[in-house]
Design a protein around this motif. Sequence first.
Motif, mmCIF file in Angstrom:
data_model
loop_
_atom_site.group_PDB
_atom_site.id
_atom_site.type_symbol
_atom_site.label_atom_id
_atom_site.label_comp_id
_atom_site.label_asym_id
_atom_site.label_seq_id
_atom_site.Cartn_x
_atom_site.Cartn_y
_atom_site.Cartn_z
ATOM 1 N N ASP A 150 0.802 -1.224 0.000
ATOM 2 C CA ASP A 150 0.000 0.000 0.000
ATOM 3 C C ASP A 150 0.835 1.274 0.000
ATOM 4 O O ASP A 150 0.297 2.370 0.145
ATOM 5 N N ALA A 151 2.150 1.135 -0.173
ATOM 6 C CA ALA A 151 3.022 2.313 -0.083
ATOM 7 C C ALA A 151 2.663 3.375 -1.109
ATOM 8 O O ALA A 151 2.673 4.571 -0.818
ATOM 9 N N ASP A 152 2.330 2.964 -2.326
ATOM 10 C CA ASP A 152 2.027 3.936 -3.384
ATOM 11 C C ASP A 152 0.768 4.748 -3.086
ATOM 12 O O ASP A 152 0.627 5.881 -3.537
ATOM 13 N N SER A 153 -0.143 4.160 -2.312
ATOM 14 C CA SER A 153 -1.377 4.876 -1.981
ATOM 15 C C SER A 153 -1.229 5.717 -0.717
ATOM 16 O O SER A 153 -2.145 6.452 -0.346
ATOM 17 N N GLY A 154 -0.076 5.594 -0.054
ATOM 18 C CA GLY A 154 0.184 6.414 1.127
ATOM 19 C C GLY A 154 -0.371 5.852 2.423
ATOM 20 O O GLY A 154 -0.383 6.553 3.432
ATOM 21 N N TYR A 155 -0.803 4.585 2.425
ATOM 22 C CA TYR A 155 -1.360 4.005 3.648
ATOM 23 C C TYR A 155 -0.259 3.270 4.408
ATOM 24 O O TYR A 155 0.346 2.338 3.883
ATOM 25 N N ASN A 156 0.012 3.698 5.634
ATOM 26 C CA ASN A 156 0.991 3.030 6.482
ATOM 27 C C ASN A 156 0.611 3.300 7.935
ATOM 28 O O ASN A 156 0.805 4.403 8.445
ATOM 29 N N VAL A 157 0.065 2.296 8.592
ATOM 30 C CA VAL A 157 -0.444 2.491 9.945
ATOM 31 C C VAL A 157 0.681 2.738 10.941
ATOM 32 O O VAL A 157 0.512 3.509 11.894
ATOM 33 N N VAL A 158 1.852 2.128 10.746
ATOM 34 C CA VAL A 158 2.953 2.326 11.684
ATOM 35 C C VAL A 158 3.430 3.779 11.645
ATOM 36 O O VAL A 158 3.507 4.460 12.674
ATOM 37 N N ILE A 159 3.756 4.266 10.443
ATOM 38 C CA ILE A 159 4.235 5.643 10.312
ATOM 39 C C ILE A 159 3.170 6.614 10.794
ATOM 40 O O ILE A 159 3.467 7.587 11.503
ATOM 41 N N HIS A 160 1.920 6.360 10.459
ATOM 42 C CA HIS A 160 0.820 7.233 10.871
ATOM 43 C C HIS A 160 0.772 7.395 12.388
ATOM 44 O O HIS A 160 0.718 8.518 12.913
ATOM 45 N N GLU A 161 0.802 6.272 13.088
ATOM 46 C CA GLU A 161 0.664 6.332 14.546
ATOM 47 C C GLU A 161 1.907 6.909 15.215
ATOM 48 O O GLU A 161 1.805 7.642 16.205
ATOM 49 N N PHE A 162 3.077 6.599 14.679
ATOM 50 C CA PHE A 162 4.280 7.122 15.320
ATOM 51 C C PHE A 162 4.490 8.603 15.020
ATOM 52 O O PHE A 162 5.089 9.328 15.837
ATOM 53 N N VAL A 163 3.996 9.078 13.902
ATOM 54 C CA VAL A 163 4.018 10.521 13.658
ATOM 55 C C VAL A 163 3.075 11.216 14.647
ATOM 56 O O VAL A 163 3.367 12.321 15.121
ATOM 57 N N HIS A 164 1.965 10.571 14.981
ATOM 58 C CA HIS A 164 1.092 11.119 16.026
ATOM 59 C C HIS A 164 1.862 11.259 17.342
ATOM 60 O O HIS A 164 1.715 12.256 18.066
ATOM 61 N N LYS A 165 2.683 10.252 17.679
ATOM 62 C CA LYS A 165 3.447 10.314 18.922
ATOM 63 C C LYS A 165 4.396 11.504 18.913
ATOM 64 O O LYS A 165 4.552 12.198 19.925
ATOM 65 N N ILE A 166 5.030 11.746 17.773
ATOM 66 C CA ILE A 166 5.928 12.901 17.654
ATOM 67 C C ILE A 166 5.126 14.195 17.815
ATOM 68 O O ILE A 166 5.523 15.102 18.549
ATOM 69 N N ASP A 167 4.001 14.259 17.118
ATOM 70 C CA ASP A 167 3.152 15.454 17.132
ATOM 71 C C ASP A 167 2.670 15.771 18.546
ATOM 72 O O ASP A 167 2.610 16.933 18.961
ATOM 73 N N MET A 168 2.335 14.741 19.313
ATOM 74 C CA MET A 168 1.741 14.942 20.633
ATOM 75 C C MET A 168 2.752 15.199 21.740
ATOM 76 O O MET A 168 2.393 15.306 22.910
ATOM 77 N N ARG A 169 4.028 15.299 21.392
ATOM 78 C CA ARG A 169 5.052 15.534 22.411
ATOM 79 C C ARG A 169 4.780 16.805 23.221
ATOM 80 O O ARG A 169 5.151 16.888 24.392
ATOM 81 N N ASP A 170 4.142 17.796 22.583
ATOM 82 C CA ASP A 170 3.852 19.038 23.311
ATOM 83 C C ASP A 170 2.419 19.090 23.820
ATOM 84 O O ASP A 170 1.943 20.132 24.264
ATOM 85 N N GLY A 171 1.718 17.944 23.742
ATOM 86 C CA GLY A 171 0.366 17.863 24.283
ATOM 87 C C GLY A 171 -0.730 18.287 23.332
ATOM 88 O O GLY A 171 -1.898 18.264 23.691
ATOM 89 N N ALA A 172 -0.375 18.672 22.107
ATOM 90 C CA ALA A 172 -1.383 19.099 21.141
ATOM 91 C C ALA A 172 -1.183 18.370 19.823
ATOM 92 O O ALA A 172 -0.091 18.401 19.255
ATOM 93 N N ALA A 173 -2.223 17.696 19.352
ATOM 94 C CA ALA A 173 -2.152 17.014 18.062
ATOM 95 C C ALA A 173 -2.525 18.010 16.976
ATOM 96 O O ALA A 173 -3.639 18.009 16.445
ATOM 97 N N ASP A 174 -1.579 18.890 16.640
ATOM 98 C CA ASP A 174 -1.861 19.981 15.711
ATOM 99 C C ASP A 174 -1.009 19.943 14.444
ATOM 100 O O ASP A 174 -0.971 20.905 13.683
ATOM 101 N N GLY A 175 -0.325 18.832 14.232
ATOM 102 C CA GLY A 175 0.478 18.706 13.013
ATOM 103 C C GLY A 175 1.888 19.234 13.126
ATOM 104 O O GLY A 175 2.647 19.184 12.158
ATOM 105 N N CYS A 176 2.274 19.734 14.294
ATOM 106 C CA CYS A 176 3.629 20.267 14.474
ATOM 107 C C CYS A 176 4.194 19.793 15.807
ATOM 108 O O CYS A 176 3.638 20.107 16.864
#
Length: 206
Positions: A150-176
């Motif tokens: 599914d890489a070509d379609s951009g679906y990757n549950v691992v990367i998706h969830e771990f990017v959320h972990k990075i995003d939430m480091r400051d307590g806000a899931a705001d994309g940064c």
Amino acid sequence: MLNWLRKKRPVAPSVPEALWKGVLARHGFLAVLAAPEQDRLRALANEFHKAKEFHGGHGFAITDDVALSIAAQAVLPVLHLDLDGEPRSALRWYDDFVGIVVHPGEVVARREITDESGVVHHYDEVLAGEAMEGGPVMLSWQDVQRAGQDADSGYNVVIHEFVHKIDMRDGAADGCPPLPAGFLGTDSIRAAREAWMAVFQPAYDQ
């Protein structure tokens, strides 16, 4: 299970060659990385593997292959986000949790929300993964296995969830995520955030 990490050694053992090649073969988006990046990814995946605890839900067995497949994808977003010039410092983005729970398939979670009128609503949500602020990451192995195809379609549950972990480091899931001063040559935390959003927001909108 996790055989190459069983023995305690002063220096961390490296990922066995056959195991690593198997992960690359199934994940073409990792295999196309340049050799130096693959080496860096492999080292980070090894360190990540040592630092985290993998648990199987609903009888799912965690094997070396399962853990390394997840670890290699989890560290991809932080591959060049080391904080002090030391590659392993990139893993500090993930130092607010230890557990990774892997289920054989999707999980149904019972949710409760209260609307603006104070009415409480209950509903079921089907999840392929979930990142909890300050807590563990949950993944569906059925969906993890789809990463290569599914890489070509951009679906990757691992990367998706771990990017959320990075995003939430400051307590806000705001994309940064909370970026340090000096990020991308900026001179302040505010400038770092502005530089990030100048790239991220247009891409997200598109």
